[in-house]
Design a protein around this motif. Structure first.
Motif, short mmCIF file in Angstrom:
data_model
loop_
_atom_site.label_atom_id
_atom_site.label_comp_id
_atom_site.label_asym_id
_atom_site.label_seq_id
_atom_site.Cartn_x
_atom_site.Cartn_y
_atom_site.Cartn_z
N LYS A 47 0.83 -1.21 0.00
CA LYS A 47 0.00 0.00 0.00
C LYS A 47 0.86 1.26 0.00
O LYS A 47 0.54 2.25 -0.68
CB LYS A 47 -0.93 0.00 1.23
N LEU A 48 1.95 1.24 0.75
CA LEU A 48 2.85 2.40 0.76
C LEU A 48 3.47 2.61 -0.62
O LEU A 48 3.63 3.74 -1.07
CB LEU A 48 3.94 2.22 1.82
N TYR A 49 3.83 1.51 -1.27
CA TYR A 49 4.41 1.61 -2.60
C TYR A 49 3.45 2.30 -3.57
O TYR A 49 3.85 3.14 -4.37
CB TYR A 49 4.78 0.22 -3.11
N ALA A 50 2.17 1.95 -3.47
CA ALA A 50 1.16 2.58 -4.33
C ALA A 50 1.08 4.08 -4.05
O ALA A 50 0.94 4.89 -4.99
CB ALA A 50 -0.19 1.92 -4.12
N HIS A 51 1.18 4.47 -2.79
CA HIS A 51 1.15 5.90 -2.44
C HIS A 51 2.37 6.64 -2.99
O HIS A 51 2.28 7.84 -3.26
CB HIS A 51 1.11 6.06 -0.92
N CYS A 52 3.47 5.93 -3.14
CA CYS A 52 4.72 6.57 -3.54
C CYS A 52 4.69 7.17 -4.94
O CYS A 52 5.54 8.00 -5.28
CB CYS A 52 5.88 5.58 -3.45
N PHE A 53 3.73 6.78 -5.76
CA PHE A 53 3.68 7.32 -7.11
C PHE A 53 3.20 8.78 -7.11
O PHE A 53 3.33 9.48 -8.11
CB PHE A 53 2.79 6.45 -8.00
N ASP A 54 2.65 9.21 -6.01
CA ASP A 54 2.31 10.61 -5.82
C ASP A 54 3.43 11.23 -4.99
O ASP A 54 3.67 10.82 -3.85
CB ASP A 54 0.97 10.74 -5.08
N GLN A 55 4.13 12.21 -5.56
CA GLN A 55 5.30 12.77 -4.88
C GLN A 55 4.97 13.36 -3.52
O GLN A 55 5.73 13.22 -2.56
CB GLN A 55 5.97 13.83 -5.76
N GLU A 56 3.83 14.02 -3.41
CA GLU A 56 3.44 14.60 -2.12
C GLU A 56 3.20 13.50 -1.09
O GLU A 56 3.56 13.64 0.08
CB GLU A 56 2.19 15.46 -2.28
N HIS A 57 2.58 12.41 -1.53
CA HIS A 57 2.35 11.29 -0.61
C HIS A 57 3.68 10.67 -0.19
O HIS A 57 3.86 10.30 0.98
CB HIS A 57 1.46 10.24 -1.27
N ALA A 58 4.59 10.53 -1.15
CA ALA A 58 5.90 9.95 -0.84
C ALA A 58 6.64 10.82 0.18
O ALA A 58 7.27 10.30 1.11
CB ALA A 58 6.71 9.81 -2.12
N HIS A 59 6.56 12.12 0.01
CA HIS A 59 7.19 13.03 0.97
C HIS A 59 6.53 12.89 2.34
O HIS A 59 7.20 12.87 3.38
CB HIS A 59 7.08 14.47 0.47
N ALA A 60 5.21 12.75 2.34
CA ALA A 60 4.46 12.62 3.60
C ALA A 60 4.84 11.35 4.35
O ALA A 60 4.90 11.33 5.58
CB ALA A 60 2.96 12.64 3.32
N ILE A 61 5.10 10.29 3.62
CA ILE A 61 5.52 9.04 4.26
C ILE A 61 6.77 9.27 5.09
O ILE A 61 6.90 8.76 6.22
CB ILE A 61 5.76 7.94 3.20
N GLY A 62 7.68 10.06 4.56
CA GLY A 62 8.89 10.37 5.31
C GLY A 62 8.61 11.24 6.52
O GLY A 62 9.17 11.03 7.60
N LEU A 63 7.72 12.20 6.36
CA LEU A 63 7.42 13.13 7.46
C LEU A 63 6.77 12.46 8.65
O LEU A 63 6.97 12.88 9.79
CB LEU A 63 6.50 14.25 6.94
N VAL A 64 5.99 11.41 8.41
CA VAL A 64 5.28 10.75 9.52
C VAL A 64 6.03 9.52 10.05
O VAL A 64 5.46 8.71 10.79
CB VAL A 64 3.84 10.35 9.12
N GLY A 65 7.29 9.39 9.68
CA GLY A 65 8.09 8.30 10.25
C GLY A 65 8.09 7.02 9.45
O GLY A 65 8.52 5.97 9.95
N GLY A 66 7.65 7.08 8.21
CA GLY A 66 7.56 5.86 7.42
C GLY A 66 8.89 5.27 7.01
O GLY A 66 8.98 4.06 6.78
N ILE A 67 9.91 6.09 6.94
CA ILE A 67 11.22 5.59 6.51
C ILE A 67 11.77 4.58 7.51
O ILE A 67 12.18 3.48 7.15
CB ILE A 67 12.19 6.75 6.29
N ARG A 68 11.77 4.95 8.78
CA ARG A 68 12.24 4.02 9.80
C ARG A 68 11.38 2.77 9.85
O ARG A 68 11.89 1.64 10.03
CB ARG A 68 12.22 4.72 11.16
#
Length: 246
Positions: A47-68
């Motif tokens: 599901k996260l991968y699908a969100h990543c195709f939207d650049q704003e969503h991909a940036h948001a994933i990083g902002l909310v701690g998704g990278i870790r």
């Protein structure tokens, strides 16, 4: 009883995620709540991968701690190829979404998890390809420190080892070629014969020995430079959706 309740919660959360009802925060919360549930981690990565195709969503994933959270999932389930491919795909897109994401990927150890994945699954060409595209995306940064971390962290060696194992896999060669080029290595400059003359075998051997001494872990296999279709291909591609094709 506790185990039954836990199982019920996992099944309920899994059903919720699979339905597509959750947003980015819901997905990450689920991953953190059930870090050792492979089923939860797999569908969440997808599901996260699908969100990543939207650049704003991909940036948001990083902002909310998704990278870790994504890196934790890859560390907790190192043997699952499907999850690892999805995870490297997410990393690829997160790196290209914002400078913040790229810096966090570097700080959180993305290079280490990618390299260890390539070493662990050295016989899985599709996963190696996904890892190369993830490193290529990270190495597009103008930040020389990140490029250095990729190179010294084993990225160059891992990419070259991958193409040595799969010398006839065009898509993997393409991914490795672009990864190495972004890191400052020009595969076509190695082992090439100048036009208008022939070098003796002895001279070629001398040059080869000199390069090996100076670039012991950075020499690109000569067969890359002989594949014109690889060198002329544009960058792109990357990891597929979890379990999918590249």
């Amino acid at each position: 009883m506790n185990e039954e309740m836990e199982r019920a919660q996992v099944e309920k959360t899994l059903s919720y995620l699979e339905s597509g009802s959750g947003d980015i925060s819901d997905i990450i919360v689920a991953m953190r709540r059930f870090p050792f549930s492979l089923a939860i981690q797999r569908v969440s990565i997808e599901k996260l991968y699908a969100h990543c195709f939207d650049q704003e969503h991909a940036h948001a994933i990083g902002l909310v701690g998704g990278i870790r959270t994504v890196i934790d999932a890859m560390e907790h389930h190192p043997e699952d190829v499907s999850l690892q491919r999805g995870g490297t795909g997410v990393i690829k897109h997160l790196a290209g979404a914002s400078s913040y994401n790229l810096e966090m990927l570097d700080k959180m150890g993305a290079v280490g998890i990618i390299v260890s994945t390539m070493e662990r699954h050295s016989k899985c060409a599709p996963l190696l390809e996904s890892c190369c595209w993830a490193m290529e995306s990270m190495s597009r940064s103008s930040n020389s420190d990140i490029k250095m971390h990729l190179a010294k962290g084993g990225g160059v060696h891992a990419a070259m080892k991958a193409v040595e194992i799969f010398p006839n896999n065009e898509s993997l060669l393409r991914a490795a070629f672009h990864c190495l080029r972004q890191l400052g290595y020009n595969p076509s400059s190695y082992n090439s014969t100048p036009q208008g003359g022939k070098h003796s075998q002895q001279q070629r051997q001398h040059n080869s020995n000199s390069q090996q001494q100076q670039h012991q872990q950075h020499k690109v296999p000569s067969f890359i430079s002989h594949r014109g279709s690889v060198g002329s291909s544009s960058g792109g591609g990357g990891a597929p959706r979890s379990g999918g094709s590249g």
